[in-house]
Design a protein around this motif. Sequence first.
Motif, PDB file in Angstrom:
ATOM      1  N   PHE A 222       8.541   5.467  -2.497  1.00 14.24           N
ATOM      2  CA  PHE A 222       7.204   6.027  -2.679  1.00 14.24           C
ATOM      3  C   PHE A 222       6.164   4.922  -2.510  1.00 14.24           C
ATOM      4  O   PHE A 222       6.460   3.742  -2.680  1.00 14.24           O
ATOM      5  N   THR A 223       4.957   5.302  -2.206  1.00 15.72           N
ATOM      6  CA  THR A 223       3.878   4.333  -2.058  1.00 15.72           C
ATOM      7  C   THR A 223       3.505   3.757  -3.426  1.00 15.72           C
ATOM      8  O   THR A 223       3.179   4.522  -4.343  1.00 15.72           O
ATOM      9  N   PRO A 224       3.555   2.444  -3.611  1.00 15.60           N
ATOM     10  CA  PRO A 224       3.251   1.841  -4.912  1.00 15.60           C
ATOM     11  C   PRO A 224       1.832   2.153  -5.385  1.00 15.60           C
ATOM     12  O   PRO A 224       0.908   2.305  -4.575  1.00 15.60           O
ATOM     13  N   LEU A 225       1.688   2.238  -6.693  1.00 15.81           N
ATOM     14  CA  LEU A 225       0.394   2.556  -7.283  1.00 15.81           C
ATOM     15  C   LEU A 225      -0.672   1.550  -6.897  1.00 15.81           C
ATOM     16  O   LEU A 225      -1.846   1.899  -6.723  1.00 15.81           O
ATOM     17  N   ASP A 226      -0.280   0.300  -6.723  1.00 14.95           N
ATOM     18  CA  ASP A 226      -1.283  -0.722  -6.408  1.00 14.95           C
ATOM     19  C   ASP A 226      -1.783  -0.655  -4.965  1.00 14.95           C
ATOM     20  O   ASP A 226      -2.606  -1.474  -4.555  1.00 14.95           O
ATOM     21  N   CYS A 227      -1.294   0.320  -4.199  1.00 14.34           N
ATOM     22  CA  CYS A 227      -1.845   0.554  -2.861  1.00 14.34           C
ATOM     23  C   CYS A 227      -3.107   1.417  -2.919  1.00 14.34           C
ATOM     24  O   CYS A 227      -3.763   1.627  -1.902  1.00 14.34           O
ATOM     25  N   PHE A 228      -3.429   1.902  -4.108  1.00 11.79           N
ATOM     26  CA  PHE A 228      -4.568   2.787  -4.285  1.00 11.79           C
ATOM     27  C   PHE A 228      -5.631   2.112  -5.146  1.00 11.79           C
ATOM     28  O   PHE A 228      -5.319   1.344  -6.047  1.00 11.79           O
ATOM     29  N   ASP A 229      -6.878   2.408  -4.851  1.00 16.96           N
ATOM     30  CA  ASP A 229      -8.004   1.803  -5.560  1.00 16.96           C
ATOM     31  C   ASP A 229      -8.450   2.725  -6.694  1.00 16.96           C
ATOM     32  O   ASP A 229      -9.081   3.751  -6.467  1.00 16.96           O
ATOM     33  N   GLY A 230      -8.094   2.337  -7.934  1.00 21.87           N
ATOM     34  CA  GLY A 230      -8.434   3.146  -9.090  1.00 21.87           C
ATOM     35  C   GLY A 230      -9.922   3.284  -9.318  1.00 21.87           C
ATOM     36  O   GLY A 230     -10.391   4.278  -9.877  1.00 21.87           O
ATOM     37  N   ALA A 231     -10.677   2.307  -8.866  1.00 24.59           N
ATOM     38  CA  ALA A 231     -12.124   2.348  -9.060  1.00 24.59           C
ATOM     39  C   ALA A 231     -12.805   3.305  -8.091  1.00 24.59           C
ATOM     40  O   ALA A 231     -13.975   3.637  -8.258  1.00 24.59           O
ATOM     41  N   LYS A 232     -12.072   3.744  -7.084  1.00 25.55           N
ATOM     42  CA  LYS A 232     -12.649   4.635  -6.079  1.00 25.55           C
ATOM     43  C   LYS A 232     -11.833   5.931  -5.956  1.00 25.55           C
ATOM     44  O   LYS A 232     -11.512   6.389  -4.866  1.00 25.55           O
ATOM     45  N   GLY A 233     -11.461   6.470  -7.128  1.00 28.41           N
ATOM     46  CA  GLY A 233     -10.777   7.751  -7.136  1.00 28.41           C
ATOM     47  C   GLY A 233      -9.351   7.705  -6.649  1.00 28.41           C
ATOM     48  O   GLY A 233      -8.823   8.710  -6.169  1.00 28.41           O
ATOM     49  N   TYR A 234      -8.723   6.556  -6.758  1.00 25.60           N
ATOM     50  CA  TYR A 234      -7.341   6.370  -6.330  1.00 25.60           C
ATOM     51  C   TYR A 234      -7.125   6.774  -4.874  1.00 25.60           C
ATOM     52  O   TYR A 234      -6.188   7.480  -4.534  1.00 25.60           O
ATOM     53  N   GLN A 235      -8.006   6.308  -4.025  1.00 29.28           N
ATOM     54  CA  GLN A 235      -7.833   6.442  -2.583  1.00 29.28           C
ATOM     55  C   GLN A 235      -7.041   5.229  -2.076  1.00 29.28           C
ATOM     56  O   GLN A 235      -7.060   4.167  -2.691  1.00 29.28           O
ATOM     57  N   LEU A 236      -6.354   5.403  -0.942  1.00 32.19           N
ATOM     58  CA  LEU A 236      -5.661   4.263  -0.361  1.00 32.19           C
ATOM     59  C   LEU A 236      -6.643   3.121  -0.131  1.00 32.19           C
ATOM     60  O   LEU A 236      -7.764   3.345   0.325  1.00 32.19           O
ATOM     61  N   LYS A 237      -6.243   1.926  -0.442  1.00 36.59           N
ATOM     62  CA  LYS A 237      -7.095   0.774  -0.218  1.00 36.59           C
ATOM     63  C   LYS A 237      -7.360   0.609   1.279  1.00 36.59           C
ATOM     64  O   LYS A 237      -6.485   0.924   2.097  1.00 36.59           O
ATOM     65  N   PRO A 238      -8.541   0.161   1.663  1.00 36.94           N
ATOM     66  CA  PRO A 238      -8.891   0.028   3.086  1.00 36.94           C
ATOM     67  C   PRO A 238      -7.868  -0.760   3.900  1.00 36.94           C
ATOM     68  O   PRO A 238      -7.546  -0.390   5.028  1.00 36.94           O
TER      69      PRO A 238
END
Length: 290
Positions: A222-238
């Motif tokens: 699965f895609t690790p949680l730290d690939c998502f930006d919690g400060a921006k609605g848990y969207q994939l990081k750029p």
Amino acid sequence: AAKKVLIVYAHQSSGSFNAAAKDAAVEVLAANGCTVEVSDLYAMKFKATATTEDITGEVKNGEHFCYAEETKLAWEEGKLSADITEEQRKLTQADLIIFQFPMYWFTVPAIMKGWIDRVLTSGYAFSQEKRYSQGIFKDKKAMLSFTTGSHESMFSANGINGDMNVTLWPLQNGILHYCGFQVLAPQIFWAPSYVPCEARSTMLEGWRTRLQGLLGEKTLSFTPLDCFDGAKGYQLKPEVHEKLATKEFGLTVGIHLGKVIPKQPDESWSLKTAWPHEGWACLCMMGGQE
């Protein structure tokens, strides 16, 4: 150390294919040194509804009852009902959890959904800080083992029921992975009610064979949680999104980025669905009834 296995089992009949699959798992795993415990939900008359009865004593806010908040508090204070506490004890001790069931309406039976709703309480099974790849149960494995009422072709990408990979996403990602479990590929018994006795025997033999090495199998990715930006609605990081921009396939069934869902390889006992993409893992999932 010997591994402990919990089988959460949901079928009304001891003569069913699901019962045979459950019995095979108990026999093979025990023979391989595991301690196996079974929660037979129908035999236990397990309560499926999440209500105030799940809390002993007074609730915090009876006028505006919030089950998640109230059961979290009750768990912290040791005030959950005895049946929930007992199932949490089994789950806490287990290294592997197998959910054995007939698929009902593209998901688990109501009594098993009730087990999920009532046993996986907030605080005990997950929190805002501890979920997905950082989940509470990240050291445990879990899997779905189930029968279907339709043939495999009907659950294909071109089939009338749609791709089973999509059907299983809420169960495998939204429940198991959400709580941190390492998820093993599903064991799918395709339409046992509609195949000859010999074919059912072959299915069970395949399951027995798989069980021999089950605990050593590679889990789904699965895609690790730290690939998502919690400060921006848990969207994939750029930077992650950019890395995937030129890829033909999407990242996972649920996080497909508007691309084609990854194809699944053909396996004899199920569809294994881990698809690495240059360091980023993707998950494609596949998978009711006798």
